[in-house]
Scaffold this active site. Structure first.
Site, PDB file in Angstrom:
ATOM      1  N   PHE A 234     -10.388  -3.232  11.070  1.00  0.00           N
ATOM      2  CA  PHE A 234     -11.660  -3.103  10.345  1.00  0.00           C
ATOM      3  C   PHE A 234     -11.526  -3.697   8.953  1.00  0.00           C
ATOM      4  CE2 PHE A 234      -9.268   0.919  10.081  1.00  0.00           C
ATOM      5  CZ  PHE A 234      -9.127   1.072   8.714  1.00  0.00           C
TER       6      PHE A 234
ATOM      7  N   TYR B 249       0.800  -1.221   0.000  1.00  0.00           N
ATOM      8  CA  TYR B 249       0.000   0.000   0.000  1.00  0.00           C
ATOM      9  C   TYR B 249       0.833   1.271   0.000  1.00  0.00           C
ATOM     10  CZ  TYR B 249      -3.779  -3.225   0.621  1.00  0.00           C
ATOM     11  OH  TYR B 249      -4.666  -4.254   0.417  1.00  0.00           O
TER      12      TYR B 249
END
Length: 418
Positions: free
Chosen positions: A418, A124
């Site tokens: 999450f 990322y």
């Protein structure tokens, strides 16, 4: 990019989509309880699927979070999650296409930030995400580690601990009041997320098949003056050998409004019968627990990156937080993946607020959007990144002044994934 159809997911396609996500992460099916929760929190308008015929080749979604930032504001942040590519479709540009579409959508929605929990950080970074919050994990040897006394925490009668009364409660039945306490704590640290409907259930999710020999989830409440002041959720994993019991307390959550309640909860967890270890994490890197234990070396501490952040709108992101000291600096920001951010920005602000606008003035600091994401919550210093050659000072003194302004008194922390 392979010839796939990238589009928003329809509700009736969720099961097919989720099977591909599970496959990308090893192929072990999740429990029915977990699948039900993740479907409940799915915003289908923010969920992408890359289709190759009738097969889902890639998955990605984002949640419309509000993230606590330095100064206490809750800033709109896309919570990127469930990113995966089927093993049959790797190296075809599907991930890049999903990241491109997602960040374009986040920008169109007016959300200044995007955040994620990276399975592999190196993936990322190339899309502009940098580690902005870290966490402590550890296992304390409670046979050799004690907790120092803290003001107001001496043991008293009738189960009190210095005016703090502890009582066991059903995790489900106490969920609403624990969630209300979490909401009061929300702006205490940058990096904490305001939980959307259904997200509170993540704290009590307890599939029997995933306990690994531990007890069902338990909850202990800390009360004072008839008010809830803190709570801890945990499980006990029994174990024995020829020398006797050596169970472990597995801590999931500890939240408290004051030092007395916080210390009382940890003293309880360290003192549970038939155990000799307390496993904890993620905890803030500056957690007060570090200053309560008698021997840090026996706590097996490890630090790991948790929350990764990227500014989607540099101007709006930098203007949304406050700054520890007055700052007036021109930043030259590089951003190949979101070129609308690239260029020079003048940031002027202090403890009362900030303005960040485009400028033609000469740059004083040069950095990439990833580096900006790393320092945004105050947990990483500009000086450290400059020492690694990732931030460049063009005007003498600019680095020191900006570094002091971006710092924050408490470390950023993400309480859960999450």
């Amino acid at each position: 990019m392979t010839s796939t159809d990238l589009r928003v997911l329809r509700p009736e396609e969720w099961d097919t989509w989720y099977r591909t996500f599970e496959l990308a992460f090893g192929g072990v099916p999740e429990s029915d309880e977990e699948r039900a929760l993740w479907r409940d929190v799915t915003d289908f308008g923010r969920t992408l699927a890359a289709w190759d015929g009738d097969q889902v080749a890639g998955t990605a979604l984002s949640h419309p979070f509000r993230l606590s930032v330095p100064g206490g504001a809750l800033v709109a942040a896309a919570g990127v999650s469930a990113v995966g590519v089927a093993p049959t479709h790797r190296r075809r540009g599907i991930l890049t296409a999903m990241m491109r579409r997602q960040l374009d959508d986040v920008r169109a929605a007016g959300e200044p930030l995007a955040v994620l929990c990276a399975s592999e950080p190196e993936i990322y970074g190339r899309f502009g995400y940098g580690p902005a919050a870290y966490a402590l994990f550890g296992e304390a040897d409670t046979a050799r580690v004690s907790l120092a006394a803290s003001p107001g925490t001496d043991n008293g009668p009738d189960g009190d601990t210095g005016g703090v009364r502890l009582r066991l409660a059903d995790p489900e039945e106490s969920l609403a009041e624990c969630e209300a306490l979490y909401a009061r704590r929300l702006t205490a640290r940058p990096g904490m997320i305001r939980r959307l409907p259904h997200w509170e259930r993540l704290g009590v999710l307890d599939p029997a098949g995933e306990r690994d020999g531990a007890s069902p989830l338990r909850c202990v409440l800390a009360e004072s003056g008839g008010e809830l002041r803190g709570y801890a959720r945990y499980a006990v994993k029994p174990d024995w050998d020829l020398s006797g019991p050596k169970g472990a307390v597995v801590v999931r959550d500890v939240e408290a409004l004051d030092p007395a309640a916080y210390a009382a909860l940890w003293r309880y967890l360290f003192g549970i019968d038939l155990t000799s270890a307390v496993r904890f994490g993620p905890r803030p890197v500056d957690d007060p627990l570090r200053h309560l234990v008698s021997n840090l070396r026996r706590c097996g501490l490890r630090v790991r990156d948790t929350l990764h952040l990227r500014p989607v709108d540099v101007g709006a992101a930098l203007a949304a937080r406050t700054y520890t000291t007055a700052v007036d600096v021109v930043l030259e920001v590089g951003d190949d993946f979101c070129p609308w951010n690239a260029g020079r920005w003048r940031l002027a602000g202090d403890t009362g607020g900030a303005v960040c606008e485009r400028t033609g003035d000469p740059a004083e600091l040069v950095l990439g959007v990833r580096e900006l994401g790393e320092v945004y919550l105050g947990g990483t210093s500009l000086a450290a990144l400059a020492g690694a050659g990732r931030v460049r000072e063009l005007r003498p003194g600019a680095l020191e002044r900006a570094d002091a302004a971006f710092s924050w008194p408490v470390a950023p922390w993400l309480p859960h994934g999450f």
